[in-house]
Design an enzyme around this catalytic site. Sequence first.
Site, PDB file in Angstrom:
ATOM      1  N   LYS A  36      17.426   3.120  -0.131  1.00  0.00           N
ATOM      2  CA  LYS A  36      18.335   3.084   1.020  1.00  0.00           C
ATOM      3  C   LYS A  36      19.633   2.407   0.604  1.00  0.00           C
ATOM      4  O   LYS A  36      19.700   1.790  -0.455  1.00  0.00           O
ATOM      5  CB  LYS A  36      17.666   2.326   2.162  1.00  0.00           C
ATOM      6  CG  LYS A  36      16.436   3.036   2.709  1.00  0.00           C
ATOM      7  CD  LYS A  36      16.118   2.507   4.069  1.00  0.00           C
ATOM      8  CE  LYS A  36      14.685   2.749   4.450  1.00  0.00           C
ATOM      9  NZ  LYS A  36      14.345   1.992   5.669  1.00  0.00           N
TER      10      LYS A  36
ATOM     11  N   PHE B 193      14.669   4.027   9.297  1.00  0.00           N
ATOM     12  CA  PHE B 193      13.291   3.635   9.006  1.00  0.00           C
ATOM     13  C   PHE B 193      12.434   4.895   8.981  1.00  0.00           C
ATOM     14  O   PHE B 193      12.459   5.691   9.919  1.00  0.00           O
ATOM     15  CB  PHE B 193      12.765   2.649  10.058  1.00  0.00           C
ATOM     16  CG  PHE B 193      11.544   1.931   9.584  1.00  0.00           C
ATOM     17  CD1 PHE B 193      11.644   0.761   8.849  1.00  0.00           C
ATOM     18  CD2 PHE B 193      10.276   2.437   9.859  1.00  0.00           C
ATOM     19  CE1 PHE B 193      10.508   0.099   8.384  1.00  0.00           C
ATOM     20  CE2 PHE B 193       9.142   1.781   9.402  1.00  0.00           C
ATOM     21  CZ  PHE B 193       9.256   0.613   8.662  1.00  0.00           C
ATOM     22  N   VAL B 194      11.703   5.086   7.893  1.00  0.00           N
ATOM     23  CA  VAL B 194      10.938   6.325   7.732  1.00  0.00           C
ATOM     24  C   VAL B 194       9.438   6.057   7.625  1.00  0.00           C
ATOM     25  O   VAL B 194       9.013   4.951   7.274  1.00  0.00           O
ATOM     26  CB  VAL B 194      11.415   7.124   6.490  1.00  0.00           C
ATOM     27  CG1 VAL B 194      12.821   7.667   6.701  1.00  0.00           C
ATOM     28  CG2 VAL B 194      11.342   6.275   5.220  1.00  0.00           C
TER      29      VAL B 194
ATOM     30  N   LYS C  35       0.824  -1.196   0.000  1.00  0.00           N
ATOM     31  CA  LYS C  35       0.000   0.000   0.000  1.00  0.00           C
ATOM     32  C   LYS C  35       0.867   1.260   0.000  1.00  0.00           C
ATOM     33  O   LYS C  35       0.369   2.358  -0.211  1.00  0.00           O
ATOM     34  CB  LYS C  35      -0.857   0.043   1.283  1.00  0.00           C
ATOM     35  CG  LYS C  35      -1.786  -1.125   1.451  1.00  0.00           C
ATOM     36  CD  LYS C  35      -2.465  -1.023   2.847  1.00  0.00           C
ATOM     37  CE  LYS C  35      -2.482  -2.359   3.505  1.00  0.00           C
ATOM     38  NZ  LYS C  35      -2.936  -2.331   4.891  1.00  0.00           N
TER      39      LYS C  35
ATOM     40  N   ARG D  73       0.729   6.668   7.548  1.00  0.00           N
ATOM     41  CA  ARG D  73       0.751   6.758   6.082  1.00  0.00           C
ATOM     42  C   ARG D  73       0.276   8.118   5.576  1.00  0.00           C
ATOM     43  O   ARG D  73       0.694   8.576   4.529  1.00  0.00           O
ATOM     44  CB  ARG D  73      -0.165   5.686   5.468  1.00  0.00           C
ATOM     45  CG  ARG D  73       0.330   4.262   5.608  1.00  0.00           C
ATOM     46  CD  ARG D  73      -0.485   3.343   4.694  1.00  0.00           C
ATOM     47  NE  ARG D  73      -0.346   1.935   5.056  1.00  0.00           N
ATOM     48  CZ  ARG D  73       0.640   1.139   4.625  1.00  0.00           C
ATOM     49  NH1 ARG D  73       1.586   1.641   3.843  1.00  0.00           N
ATOM     50  NH2 ARG D  73       0.693  -0.117   4.975  1.00  0.00           N
TER      51      ARG D  73
ATOM     52  N   GLU E 267       7.240   2.115  -6.715  1.00  0.00           N
ATOM     53  CA  GLU E 267       7.445   1.573  -5.373  1.00  0.00           C
ATOM     54  C   GLU E 267       7.692   2.731  -4.399  1.00  0.00           C
ATOM     55  O   GLU E 267       8.118   3.817  -4.806  1.00  0.00           O
ATOM     56  CB  GLU E 267       8.635   0.603  -5.460  1.00  0.00           C
ATOM     57  CG  GLU E 267       9.064  -0.103  -4.219  1.00  0.00           C
ATOM     58  CD  GLU E 267       8.017  -0.921  -3.479  1.00  0.00           C
ATOM     59  OE1 GLU E 267       6.969  -0.343  -3.123  1.00  0.00           O
ATOM     60  OE2 GLU E 267       8.263  -2.096  -3.202  1.00  0.00           O
ATOM     61  N   ASP E 268       7.401   2.505  -3.133  1.00  0.00           N
ATOM     62  CA  ASP E 268       7.649   3.557  -2.141  1.00  0.00           C
ATOM     63  C   ASP E 268       9.129   3.639  -1.777  1.00  0.00           C
ATOM     64  O   ASP E 268       9.723   4.702  -1.819  1.00  0.00           O
ATOM     65  CB  ASP E 268       6.770   3.365  -0.891  1.00  0.00           C
ATOM     66  CG  ASP E 268       6.878   1.972  -0.280  1.00  0.00           C
ATOM     67  OD1 ASP E 268       7.587   1.102  -0.840  1.00  0.00           O
ATOM     68  OD2 ASP E 268       6.239   1.735   0.764  1.00  0.00           O
TER      69      ASP E 268
ATOM     70  N   ASP F 126      14.668  -1.024   0.069  1.00  0.00           N
ATOM     71  CA  ASP F 126      15.574  -1.148   1.208  1.00  0.00           C
ATOM     72  C   ASP F 126      16.588  -2.244   0.881  1.00  0.00           C
ATOM     73  O   ASP F 126      17.602  -1.982   0.255  1.00  0.00           O
ATOM     74  CB  ASP F 126      14.739  -1.446   2.456  1.00  0.00           C
ATOM     75  CG  ASP F 126      15.568  -1.491   3.719  1.00  0.00           C
ATOM     76  OD1 ASP F 126      16.793  -1.264   3.632  1.00  0.00           O
ATOM     77  OD2 ASP F 126      15.010  -1.743   4.798  1.00  0.00           O
TER      78      ASP F 126
END
Length: 178
Positions: free
Chosen positions: A134, A155-156, A46, A168, A102-103, A106
């Site tokens: 990242k 981590f964001v 999501k 979100r 994609e967001d 990582d």
Amino acid sequence: MSTEAAAEIGDVLIGEEELQRRVSELAAQISADYAGRELLVIGVLKGAVFFIADLVRRLEVPCELDFMAVSSYGSSTHSSGVVRILKDLDTPIAGRHVLVVEDVIDSGLTLSYLMKNLASRDPASLEICSLLTKPGHRRLSMRTRYVGFDLPDVFVIGYGLDHQERHRTLPYIAALRL
Ligand code: IMP
Ligand code: MG
């Protein structure tokens, strides 16, 4: 928001204006690169929904939207390495120009699995647009054509990214404070 949830919001790493400016730049670049072609933009649920919504509304090429959902993190903050398709595409992609949105990349485990899967369906072209990357991403050979911002290994949350489904809807990207 509960005070407990508010306490998890750390330093703002990318402010709202900077985010929106970069999304417009990416949209302009993608529009130029795909001029004269039609795009199928695939969002990974999501986390990518806010980014994809802003991005596609600024594209100047015709595009269709589809979505996939894959499991990656569960609720922890470290990649499990286990990827499962929870929701597949509605349409075949053979012969289409596909852009996967994609967001964040990582470890890259999630996306490299997804890209292999999509490549096997014979799209005319297949590229990645990730809002964030990242350092782990740079150990991978996977080509990421469009990147919004390179982040350090933190981590964001915000602008689609969550921690245990929270945060979100923040309009900026912030560090998670635990
Ligand atoms: P990867 O497989 O390690 O590249 O993890 C990718 C997925 O993990 C992303 O699509 C996100 O859903 C999630 N993820 C990775 N880093 C973060 C983060 O900093 N905040 C929120 N979600 C993250
Ligand atoms: Mg994601």
